[in-house]
Design an enzyme around this catalytic site. Structure first.
Site, PDB file in Angstrom:
ATOM      1  N   SER A   1     -56.011 -36.564   1.620  1.00 22.16           N
ATOM      2  CA  SER A   1     -55.536 -35.209   1.387  1.00 22.16           C
ATOM      3  C   SER A   1     -56.008 -34.298   2.502  1.00 22.16           C
ATOM      4  O   SER A   1     -57.112 -34.464   3.030  1.00 22.16           O
ATOM      5  CB  SER A   1     -56.051 -34.673   0.038  1.00 22.16           C
ATOM      6  OG  SER A   1     -55.860 -33.285  -0.066  1.00 22.16           O
ATOM      7  N   LYS A   2     -55.162 -33.309   2.877  1.00 22.49           N
ATOM      8  CA  LYS A   2     -55.553 -32.327   3.890  1.00 22.49           C
ATOM      9  C   LYS A   2     -56.775 -31.538   3.454  1.00 22.49           C
ATOM     10  O   LYS A   2     -57.518 -31.017   4.278  1.00 22.49           O
ATOM     11  CB  LYS A   2     -54.390 -31.359   4.152  1.00 22.49           C
ATOM     12  CG  LYS A   2     -53.241 -31.952   4.939  1.00 22.49           C
ATOM     13  CD  LYS A   2     -52.194 -30.888   5.209  1.00 22.49           C
ATOM     14  CE  LYS A   2     -51.030 -31.466   6.003  1.00 22.49           C
ATOM     15  NZ  LYS A   2     -49.988 -30.454   6.297  1.00 22.49           N
ATOM     16  N   ARG A   3     -56.969 -31.426   2.145  1.00 19.19           N
ATOM     17  CA  ARG A   3     -58.090 -30.634   1.628  1.00 19.19           C
ATOM     18  C   ARG A   3     -59.328 -31.483   1.381  1.00 19.19           C
ATOM     19  O   ARG A   3     -60.304 -31.019   0.822  1.00 19.19           O
ATOM     20  CB  ARG A   3     -57.646 -29.907   0.351  1.00 19.19           C
ATOM     21  CG  ARG A   3     -56.808 -28.673   0.657  1.00 19.19           C
ATOM     22  CD  ARG A   3     -55.917 -28.271  -0.466  1.00 19.19           C
ATOM     23  NE  ARG A   3     -54.797 -29.165  -0.618  1.00 19.19           N
ATOM     24  CZ  ARG A   3     -53.706 -29.144   0.161  1.00 19.19           C
ATOM     25  NH1 ARG A   3     -53.611 -28.272   1.126  1.00 19.19           N
ATOM     26  NH2 ARG A   3     -52.709 -29.990  -0.027  1.00 19.19           N
TER      27      ARG A   3
ATOM     28  N   GLN B   1     -60.911 -35.126   7.506  1.00 20.50           N
ATOM     29  CA  GLN B   1     -60.397 -34.221   8.526  1.00 20.50           C
ATOM     30  C   GLN B   1     -61.034 -34.534   9.870  1.00 20.50           C
ATOM     31  O   GLN B   1     -62.200 -34.924   9.948  1.00 20.50           O
ATOM     32  CB  GLN B   1     -60.670 -32.770   8.136  1.00 20.50           C
ATOM     33  CG  GLN B   1     -59.874 -32.297   6.930  1.00 20.50           C
ATOM     34  CD  GLN B   1     -60.165 -30.851   6.586  1.00 20.50           C
ATOM     35  OE1 GLN B   1     -60.862 -30.148   7.316  1.00 20.50           O
ATOM     36  NE2 GLN B   1     -59.638 -30.403   5.456  1.00 20.50           N
TER      37      GLN B   1
END
Length: 530
Positions: free
Chosen positions: A292-294, A299
């Site tokens: 997930s990007k979150r 990241q």
């Protein structure tokens, strides 16, 4: 910003449908209005993220595989920012995506920042193109106004769920007459524009999954291509941009495979040739959940801040899903040129794969070793980076820091099997490498014994080779001669050399510190106990 709003569509003309067809001239002064050809032989691929968050490993893998495919075929890698979802737009995300790609070494040939022959490369700057193209679809009867309210669409969804059917739009507004359309527009009723799906089955060849057949019209209603806020949807803008940017191959995540028949129908409705499609399998977290990007720990910023080298990260994600010759597995620290040479779409595994964090540690260690041993300039940069990192971490001990370049290089060579990243060099167990330990209040052995040990270690006669095995042999003999328990001696030396309760063995610490610094610290320990 040229949003395709209802007001823009109906400017100066009272009749709805005619207003749409006349609001934009068919003429065009821009080169993108020429019919592009894919017959010139150049491979052109694109990475087209939405600036709705920051890049994670899945996005980097997609960008990397597009880059490798383009470079392998002497083609172009394009970065396009798809920012039509204004509700989820994150300020600064596009710039961060670009910075992350450059950091990873996956640099675009054309992008919103350096430009290129088929720009603009940000969708919010391309609305005139979308207005022109949706107009063509409406003229041909392949697109139409839809005035259905959110309430009606929600009732349709609930009724389908009640009947245990797939929720989908019922295409009601397909059948509106020109008079009904004009009446609704004259009242300024809110509308969107939908694409009329063909009922036939759609077949295409996925370069990874093979032949795909999907009856999209049976699974969903006519899709929205211009939203009620005037912005084009992903599906519409994506197809228009791929055509005018001369994209020949689309490599993207498998989650988009189900939308590909819809995109191909749009290409055919315009009379354009679709690109070839290759859908990449999902990369999963170690526990099997989706990235997930979150999710902070996938990241790129997370890896960058934790001392991961870009090439190590690229090597890590290539291990999830395949796509390379077996020869690549025999290279300890593959470089970007190796990835380009060995990349093969046919060898991508169609099944999802899980990340294995231990592989990242392996590749990061291998990359540090490669740079130290094979690239003098990179090795110098590492020495400088470590020096600055130590100065920052131990600023209060600045006068005591041991940072001569020779010592830093020795530390790097010694520490390679013991660290996962350069950041580990300033963590607790290895802090002794740089700063003198704090005084011990506990008197473990007599100060005179420590002073004698320091005197013996200072000469080549007692310890000709200052290495781990020779030091271990000498200290066992020293403890026996002086009637000391060996374990007690080791405990006292560990305290004097590092101030730590655990860590590398005492002979290892002495070896990496070297003869001079080892003697100095033992003498200091002896002095502290007086």
């Amino acid at each position: 910003m040229g949003v395709i709003s209802g007001a823009v569509w109906k400017t100066s003309l009272p009749v709805g449908l005619r207003a749409v067809l006349r609001s934009t001239s068919l003429g065009c002064t821009r080169s993108y209005c020429d019919q592009p050809s894919q017959d010139d032989g150049e491979v052109r691929v694109r990475f087209a993220p939405s600036p709705t968050g920051f890049m994670h490993l899945g996005g980097l893998r997609t960008a990397l595989y597009n880059y490798l495919f383009a470079k392998q075929h002497g083609g172009k890698f394009v970065l396009r920012i798809e920012d039509t979802d204004r509700e989820r737009f994150v300020e600064g995300a596009a710039e961060k995506l670009y910075t992350d790609l450059k950091w990873a070494g996956v640099e675009p040939d054309e992008d919103p920042f350096k430009g290129g022959p088929y720009g603009p490369y940000t969708q919010s700057q391309r609305y005139d193109i979308y207005k022109q193209e949706v107009k063509k679809l409406m003229e041909d009867g392949r697109a139409y106004y839809c005035f259905c309210t959110e309430r009606r669409l929600e009732l349709l969804r609930k009724e389908a769920l009640r009947l245990r059917q797939v929720p989908k739009y019922d295409n009601k507004c397909r059948h509106l007459t020109p008079g009904q359309i004009a009446e609704r527009l004259a009242k300024n009723d809110k509308f969107c524009i939908r694409f009329r799906l063909a009922s036939k089955g759609d077949e295409f060849n996925d370069l990874i999954y093979g032949k795909i057949v999907y009856f999209i019209a049976q699974q969903e209603g006519d899709p929205v291509i211009i939203k009620s806020d005037g912005y084009p949807t992903y599906h519409f803008a994506n197809v228009v941009d791929d055509h005018y940017m001369r994209i020949t191959h689309v490599l993207r995540g498998v989650e988009w495979q189900i939308s590909t028949p819809k995109h191909i129908q749009l290409f055919h409705a315009f009379g354009w040739r679709p690109p070839q499609y290759a859908h990449l399998p999902l990369i999963m977290n170690p526990n099997g959940s989706k990235l997930s990007k979150r999710q902070g720990d996938v990241q790129l910023e997370h890896y960058r801040n934790n001392g991961t080298f870009p090439q190590a990260l690229l090597n890590y994600i290539t291990q999830s899903g395949g796509g390379f010759d077996r020869e690549l597995l025999e290279i300890e620290a593959p470089q970007l040129t190796d990835l380009i040479k060995q990349f093969d779409l046919k060898k991508i595994n169609a099944n999802s794969s899980r990340l294995n964090p231990e592989l990242l540690k392996h590749f990061n260690r291998a990359e540090i070793r490669y740079r130290l041993e094979n690239d003098p300039e990179a090795a110098e940069r590492i020495v400088t980076a470590v020096t600055e990192m130590v100065r920052k971490e131990f600023a209060k001990d600045a006068k005591q820091l041991q940072l001569d370049p020779g010592h830093v290089r020795d530390v790097l060579s010694w520490s390679l099997p013991r660290i996962d990243s350069l950041n580990d060099l300033v963590k607790g167990k290895l802090s002794f490498l740089w700063v003198l330990p704090q005084p011990s209040k506990e008197k473990l052995i007599d100060s005179d014994i420590l002073a004698l040990l320091a005197k013996n270690l200072a000469t080549d006669a007692d310890v000709p080779e200052f290495n781990k095995s020779e030091l271990s042999r000498f200290m066992k003999a020293f403890a026996e001669r002086n009637h000391l328990a060996f374990e007690k001696l080791m405990k006292a030396l560990r305290s004097g050399l590092s101030g730590l309760q655990e860590g590398p063995s005492v002979p290892e610490m002495m070896e990496i510190l070297g003869r001079e610094k080892t003697v100095q610290r033992i003498e200091l320990a002896a002095g502290r106990q007086k």
